[in-house]
Design a protein around this motif. Structure first.
Motif, PDB file in Angstrom:
ATOM      1  N   THR A  26      87.737  56.030  -0.632  1.00  0.00           N
ATOM      2  CA  THR A  26      88.756  55.353   0.177  1.00  0.00           C
ATOM      3  C   THR A  26      89.627  56.384   0.898  1.00  0.00           C
ATOM      4  O   THR A  26      90.119  57.319   0.274  1.00  0.00           O
ATOM      5  CB  THR A  26      89.660  54.484  -0.726  1.00  0.00           C
ATOM      6  N   VAL A  28      92.790  58.092   2.055  1.00  0.00           N
ATOM      7  CA  VAL A  28      94.144  58.039   1.480  1.00  0.00           C
ATOM      8  C   VAL A  28      94.986  59.193   2.010  1.00  0.00           C
ATOM      9  O   VAL A  28      94.491  60.301   2.209  1.00  0.00           O
ATOM     10  CB  VAL A  28      94.083  58.041  -0.072  1.00  0.00           C
ATOM     11  N   SER A  32      99.954  56.361   2.375  1.00  0.00           N
ATOM     12  CA  SER A  32      99.242  55.148   1.958  1.00  0.00           C
ATOM     13  C   SER A  32      98.914  55.136   0.472  1.00  0.00           C
ATOM     14  O   SER A  32      98.411  54.135  -0.045  1.00  0.00           O
ATOM     15  CB  SER A  32      97.953  54.978   2.774  1.00  0.00           C
ATOM     16  N   LEU A  36      97.669  51.918  -2.309  1.00  0.00           N
ATOM     17  CA  LEU A  36      96.343  52.014  -2.929  1.00  0.00           C
ATOM     18  C   LEU A  36      96.465  52.012  -4.457  1.00  0.00           C
ATOM     19  O   LEU A  36      95.683  51.347  -5.146  1.00  0.00           O
ATOM     20  CB  LEU A  36      95.615  53.274  -2.440  1.00  0.00           C
ATOM     21  N   TYR A  68      94.094  62.640   6.434  1.00  0.00           N
ATOM     22  CA  TYR A  68      93.814  61.876   5.224  1.00  0.00           C
ATOM     23  C   TYR A  68      92.696  62.546   4.448  1.00  0.00           C
ATOM     24  O   TYR A  68      92.033  63.460   4.934  1.00  0.00           O
ATOM     25  CB  TYR A  68      93.434  60.433   5.558  1.00  0.00           C
ATOM     26  N   GLU A  70      89.453  61.630   1.389  1.00  0.00           N
ATOM     27  CA  GLU A  70      88.724  60.581   0.673  1.00  0.00           C
ATOM     28  C   GLU A  70      89.081  60.688  -0.806  1.00  0.00           C
ATOM     29  O   GLU A  70      88.964  61.742  -1.415  1.00  0.00           O
ATOM     30  CB  GLU A  70      87.215  60.770   0.837  1.00  0.00           C
TER      31      GLU A  70
ATOM     32  N   SER B  43      94.780  52.022   4.294  1.00  0.00           N
ATOM     33  CA  SER B  43      93.758  53.070   4.115  1.00  0.00           C
ATOM     34  C   SER B  43      92.937  53.254   5.379  1.00  0.00           C
ATOM     35  O   SER B  43      92.669  54.386   5.791  1.00  0.00           O
ATOM     36  CB  SER B  43      92.855  52.770   2.919  1.00  0.00           C
ATOM     37  N   ASN B  46      94.463  55.078   8.313  1.00  0.00           N
ATOM     38  CA  ASN B  46      94.433  56.543   8.234  1.00  0.00           C
ATOM     39  C   ASN B  46      93.355  57.157   9.119  1.00  0.00           C
ATOM     40  O   ASN B  46      93.458  58.329   9.490  1.00  0.00           O
ATOM     41  CB  ASN B  46      94.127  57.002   6.794  1.00  0.00           C
TER      42      ASN B  46
END
Lengths: 108, 108, 108, 108
Positions: A26, A28, A32, A36, A68, A70, B43, B46
């Protein structure tokens, strides 16, 4: 036949495998991460016998060069509590030697 | 070479495929749907060139016989906006004939 | 309305996002890489308008200290071909500067 | 401290949760089911203490109206064997009352 304590451990394992493989990958960012964390906790708490899930994403470890990262085990600590027929299992995931290790913390 | 509008459409597609295949299968209940909507939106936002994502989980359609449901396209509508070099693409996912159809709504 | 070429680009993007976020996190070793490559190719080729998918997992880059690695973009190259109403799009994913970049290679 | 049998049950649970949430949502058709079965088996067998995984996708249940179906527990049976410090656990997933139930079959 499995004992209730063994069943509780099996259920705790299911939650960990589910959590990790559902949410790994995801996107991130520090901004954020809180939403999450909450979504992971609340979604896995839906599963049978799961009393509580706590997810802590280490935002200070997230690479922000590309905006961001993963999500992987490297970036989060998880603790969860399973209750099966009065047997309570606590399990935790933390990084050990570069590998996200899932462990039984207590079986009561 | 691809045009900017084509690039924008490609980027919109990436976001949709990512969103769907990252989160399909997540355990969801009426109570946990709001946190999951927010986490999906934040998410995917992003990702590069992604201006906005709106996720609407249809909690009234969720099976509550087992306490939760695995998220699939059947249970959510998604709209997203991509901005690439001043070309704006809006794309949407809705159910059509039992299949979660992802479509370009506008390319400007 | 979107043009056929824009639609083709959108469809190519969907396949890339789907491929990446479905399979990122899968445990992979040099021994299991070939079956995973085939499964990824054949599963994504099921999707609409997808003519061909080629996945190349770089087994020499896989960490074998713990016996396996979680699949990420770092470990694979992907090329895919989408055909939409006679417009053919080729797209590729390769690592650039530590980030798995998905790009349009040609739109015809 | 957890017993070896409890640890073995925990490990079996992890594999099940991982398998299910990694691969749920994968596009699958009767033609691509065999390669997906093999990839799931070989990927999960990479995980620690996992001796064997058997996946059987029920191709006759797959909807072919749209050419493919997203994999869910409805379409597959799974059996796996975990060996932890000489304790062997066999676990299975089958559909029961519309829900993919993961169960301990034996702990020895």
């Amino acid at each position: 036949m499995a004992t209730d304590a063994q069943q509780a451990c099996f259920e705790a394992g299911i939650k960990f495998g589910a959590l990790y493989h559902q949410f790994a990958g995801t996107p991130v960012s520090p901004a954020s991460a809180p939403s999450l964390e909450t979504a992971i906790e609340e979604s896995i708490e839906n599963q049978p016998f799961c009393e509580a899930v706590t997810v802590d994403i280490h935002t200070e470890r997230l690479d922000t060069d590309h905006g961001y990262t993963e999500l992987t085990g490297e970036y989060m600590d998880v603790e969860l509590v399973v209750d099966y027929e009065d047997r309570e299992v606590v399990a935790a995931m933390t990084m050990q030697d570069g590998y996200p290790l899932m462990e039984l913390a207590s079986v009561e």
